[in-house]
Design a protein around this motif. Structure first.
Motif, PDB file in Angstrom:
ATOM      1  N   TYR A 191      16.875  12.465  36.590  1.00 28.59           N
ATOM      2  CA  TYR A 191      17.082  13.737  37.294  1.00 28.59           C
ATOM      3  C   TYR A 191      18.142  13.561  38.388  1.00 28.59           C
ATOM      4  O   TYR A 191      19.015  14.420  38.572  1.00 28.59           O
ATOM      5  N   ASN A 248      10.686  11.448  28.332  1.00 27.83           N
ATOM      6  CA  ASN A 248      11.040  11.690  29.728  1.00 27.83           C
ATOM      7  C   ASN A 248       9.773  11.707  30.576  1.00 27.83           C
ATOM      8  O   ASN A 248       8.653  11.768  30.052  1.00 27.83           O
ATOM      9  N   TYR A 272       9.953  22.126  30.137  1.00 27.51           N
ATOM     10  CA  TYR A 272      10.210  20.706  29.886  1.00 27.51           C
ATOM     11  C   TYR A 272      10.911  20.061  31.081  1.00 27.51           C
ATOM     12  O   TYR A 272      10.397  19.130  31.681  1.00 27.51           O
ATOM     13  N   TYR A 273      12.087  20.578  31.423  1.00 24.00           N
ATOM     14  CA  TYR A 273      12.770  20.118  32.633  1.00 24.00           C
ATOM     15  C   TYR A 273      12.611  21.173  33.721  1.00 24.00           C
ATOM     16  O   TYR A 273      12.602  22.376  33.453  1.00 24.00           O
ATOM     17  N   PRO A 275      14.836  21.638  36.789  1.00 22.77           N
ATOM     18  CA  PRO A 275      15.995  21.120  37.516  1.00 22.77           C
ATOM     19  C   PRO A 275      16.239  21.723  38.895  1.00 22.77           C
ATOM     20  O   PRO A 275      17.043  21.192  39.653  1.00 22.77           O
ATOM     21  N   THR A 290      13.635  26.413  34.919  1.00 20.87           N
ATOM     22  CA  THR A 290      13.188  25.471  33.898  1.00 20.87           C
ATOM     23  C   THR A 290      14.132  25.574  32.705  1.00 20.87           C
ATOM     24  O   THR A 290      14.775  26.601  32.484  1.00 20.87           O
ATOM     25  N   ARG A 293      14.157  21.032  26.280  1.00 18.08           N
ATOM     26  CA  ARG A 293      14.760  19.718  26.071  1.00 18.08           C
ATOM     27  C   ARG A 293      16.164  19.820  25.497  1.00 18.08           C
ATOM     28  O   ARG A 293      17.047  19.029  25.864  1.00 18.08           O
ATOM     29  N   GLN A 295      18.202  22.039  26.249  1.00 19.89           N
ATOM     30  CA  GLN A 295      18.985  22.581  27.365  1.00 19.89           C
ATOM     31  C   GLN A 295      19.845  23.774  26.953  1.00 19.89           C
ATOM     32  O   GLN A 295      20.939  23.978  27.473  1.00 19.89           O
ATOM     33  N   ILE A 626      18.977  13.277  29.398  1.00 15.72           N
ATOM     34  CA  ILE A 626      19.430  14.583  29.876  1.00 15.72           C
ATOM     35  C   ILE A 626      20.897  14.809  29.553  1.00 15.72           C
ATOM     36  O   ILE A 626      21.265  15.847  28.989  1.00 15.72           O
TER      37      ILE A 626
END
Length: 721
Positions: A191, A248, A272-273, A275, A290, A293, A295, A626
């Motif tokens: 991250y 992750n 999932y992420y 950021p 959010t 995966r 992206q 990522i």
């Protein structure tokens, strides 16, 4: 066809001096900072918008001070605090104000962890009482004052802590933090590197709540590298690093109530992420970004912290990927400004507090490159863009309805602004390929220049004694695209002669090397080579930035494939020029550019005779989740995308001269990449040269390291091209 135009804005005296002098730039001079540009110290605008502060260092005593200056006069008004008057502090290296500017957070004994993360010993200085409070005897991470200035939150040993500045007491908010397992309040390695932030907790507007992220790294594979140091035995540096396709960290969002001392969990569904988290002006409203995966599906959520319910304000989808940015700005009523590439170019949009689009503020076949902020009193949005050409940057203002656009600083070259807190003034930093940085003060509303602050005429005078050649900017038509490029020729260039061609590039997604801005260290090295009879060329191929989303994202699922094709084709076209020796063509690059240089010497073995690769990726399977999966998806989904352009899968293609360099302490692009390439070349019985710099990270610097590195590269170049 290719088109070039010479940047011919050199001062006449500078041109005449170049023609009459033979002094050459040396590697030692470059990396001894002989050509360092004069810059402005980092300034912080005060709330009144009329003054700013600067951290100054006394060259004799080493004492540091925070001094206040006036924008109009640029003169010092007073010293807010000096280490000379603080017991136990010889110097501090950075500082932060509380919201009301009555307290100052001072950083001392700071040491780096990774690219952005640090540890340090921190103090709070109260400017009203002139008192100094040490936050912790231990080195801590990311201390942050509450908006009301009564508390400071920080991270120690992967746990979140809270200090009450009135009572001096500290409470531990979380207790489950364990190295390489659980992290609270700061980000994990990937991250930090790819989403570009470290502090993963945020205060709300009335200082009653702290939202924070928790990272469970339990299932993330562990990476280790030897640190050779100076002791009898090396030690191992061990950390969690998720390579493409691996697990992750599991990231969750939590809310700490400062009054009740209770922590609650926020259910973000299948996120999932995570950021970004950012509080709105309403103290009970938290925005959370959010992304999945792949992206390619981003959601902006609203969390009502009274009930911890989550709703969706905005969604963005893309066939390739959605970039994460820091341009989200909430206005007084929590309507918000957002930037997006959804129309094919990066532009500014305005939404109401419910997430409904009010209007697209900017539009056109150009990109907003920086968003500076919004002046609600004047209804002005300030931004930087490529409206005056993709290799240039200009500063503009526009009303929130998209009307009333005004050019504030748009001279051909690079303009970058730093605005006062109330948007009364901005300091413009201007440079071009021929003009080192010039700093000027302007009125924000009109762009009118008020005062010259600083320039680099002394550097220009120094350079007048050296053999400096101008960059010739232009475009070259390659594979159906007009690619930005520049070329640098020897000052005594003779079109009837043949010159070796040495190409430089980075080529990564959204990057730019062809820029009308002042020289950096690599440019000075290139000038040295040009003075010794080489022609330098740089081409920004497909996948690079600031020419629209389609141009940037055409490389999706096939990183370095089209980029390599463009560099090979550009080299072939340039070799058709009468003054280029087609049998003496080389290329170099660092990191992504090192991957490219390696691929070019292999797949372009009929075009390139030499390549230098520094810290290269040699298989995207070895790089982090990522970054890699954003452009490639996972290895299981896209095996050919990963392997068809991995150079250690075709080492037998090497015909030319190849130099491979890496730092053994590279936590980013692991030396494993180079070792696999080396082994493949050995088993293919291919001769090459290589160098490993012990314990050096991705930047390969420290002491004489850069001098040694670039002398090695220079010697290799002169022997083989």
């Amino acid at each position: 066809m290719y088109k070039l135009y010479v940047v011919a804005l050199f001062f006449l005296s500078f041109q005449m001096s170049i023609l009459s002098q033979e002094k050459q730039i040396s590697i030692e001079a470059i990396y001894s900072n002989e050509f360092k540009t004069e810059g402005l110290d980092v300034l912080r605008s005060l709330n009144n918008g009329e003054q700013y502060t600067v951290l100054n260092v006394d060259a004799v005593t080493g004492n540091t001070s925070i001094d206040k200056y006036d924008y109009k006069t640029l003169k010092k008004v007073e010293t807010l605090v000096s280490s000379a008057s603080l017991e136990g502090i010889q110097k501090f290296s950075s500082y932060q104000f509380s919201d009301d500017e009555s307290k100052i957070l001072l950083a001392t004994e700071v040491e780096s962890i990774f690219r952005r993360s640090t540890l340090g010993v921190f103090y709070i200085y109260d400017s009203n009482t002139k008192s100094l409070t040490k936050i912790s005897d231990a080195k801590i991470q990311e201390p942050t004052l509450s908006p009301d200035g009564k508390h400071v939150a920080y991270v120690l040993n992967n746990n979140l802590f809270l200090m009450d500045l009135q009572s001096g007491t500290t409470k531990q908010v979380t207790t489950d933090g364990v190295k390489n397992k659980i992290i609270n309040g700061v980000t994990d390695w990937v991250y930090e590197e790819e989403f570009s932030f470290v502090r993963a907790f945020e205060w709300n507007a009335n200082s009653s709540k702290i939202a924070f992220l928790r990272f469970d790294e339990t299932n993330v594979p562990q990476f280790s590298m030897d640190v050779y140091g100076t002791e009898k035995y090396p030690r191992q540096h061990v950390f969690k690093y998720p390579k493409a396709g691996e697990d992750n960290a599991k990231v969750s969002l939590h809310m700490f109530d400062v009054v009740s001392n209770e922590i609650s969990d926020i259910n973000l569904g299948d996120a999932y992420y995570v950021p970004r988290i950012k509080w709105m002006n309403d103290a009970n409203s938290l925005s959370v970004q959010t992304i999945n995966r792949h992206q390619n599906h981003l959601k902006l959520h609203l969390v009502d912290t009274r009930t911890n319910t989550v709703s969706t304000l905005l969604e963005e989808k893309d066939k390739a990927y959605v970039d994460i940015h820091d341009n989200l700005t909430f206005l007084a009523d929590d309507s918000f400004i957002w930037t997006s590439e959804k129309d094919g170019w990066n532009h500014i949009y305005l939404y109401n507090s419910n997430g409904e689009l009010m209007n697209q503020v900017t539009s056109g076949n150009w990109e907003v490159t920086r968003y500076y902020g919004y002046d609600q009193n004047e209804d002005k949005i300030y931004y930087q863009s490529t409206e005056n050409g993709s290799i240039n940057r200009g500063i503009y203002s526009v009303e929130s309805n998209g009307k009333g656009k005004k050019e504030l600083a748009t001279e051909s070259g690079s303009n970058s602004a730093s605005f006062s807190a109330d948007f009364t003034y901005f300091i413009n930093t201007y440079s071009s390929a021929t003009t080192p940085p010039i700093y000027t003060l302007h009125k924000a509303l009109t762009g009118k220049k008020i005062k010259d602050i600083k320039d680099n005429t002394a550097l220009l005078k120094k350079l007048s004694a050296y053999a400096i050649s101008p960059k010739e900017f232009g475009t070259i038509s390659i594979n159906g695209n007009d690619l930005n490029m520049y070329m640098i020729k020897p000052k005594d260039f003779d079109p009837s002669k043949k010159y070796p061609l040495f190409m430089y590039q980075y080529s990564g997604p959204g990057s730019q090397n062809v820029s009308n801005s002042w020289m950096r260290a690599n440019d000075y090295w290139h000038q040295k080579l040009v003075s010794e009879g080489y022609i330098i060329a740089c081409v920004d191929g497909r996948g690079t930035g600031f020419k629209g989303s389609d141009f940037k994202k055409v490389t999706y699922l096939n990183l370095v494939k089209y980029e390599t094709e463009d560099q090979i084709a550009a080299a072939k076209k340039l070799s058709e020029l009468d003054y280029i020796d087609e049998n003496r063509t080389g290329i170099w690059g660092w990191s992504f550019g090192g991957h490219m240089a390696t691929n070019c010497i292999l797949k372009g073995n009929d075009t390139f005779e030499m390549a230098i690769a520094v810290a290269p990726v040699t298989s995207w399977r070895f790089y982090d989740t990522i970054y890699t999966e954003r452009f490639m998806r996972t290895p299981a989904e896209n095996p050919s995308g990963y392997d068809d352009n991995s150079p250690f899968n075709y080492p037998e293609l090497l015909k030319g001269k190849y130099l491979l360099i890496h730092g053994s302490g590279d936590d980013n692009v692991h030396v494993q990449n180079t070792m696999r390439m080396v082994e493949a070349l050995i088993q293919a019985n291919k001769q090459f040269e290589w160098g490993i710099y012990p314990d050096k990270n991705h930047g390969i610097y420290g002491g004489n390291t850069r001098i040694h590195l670039f002398n090695k590269m220079t010697n290799f170049l002169k022997s083989n091209l």
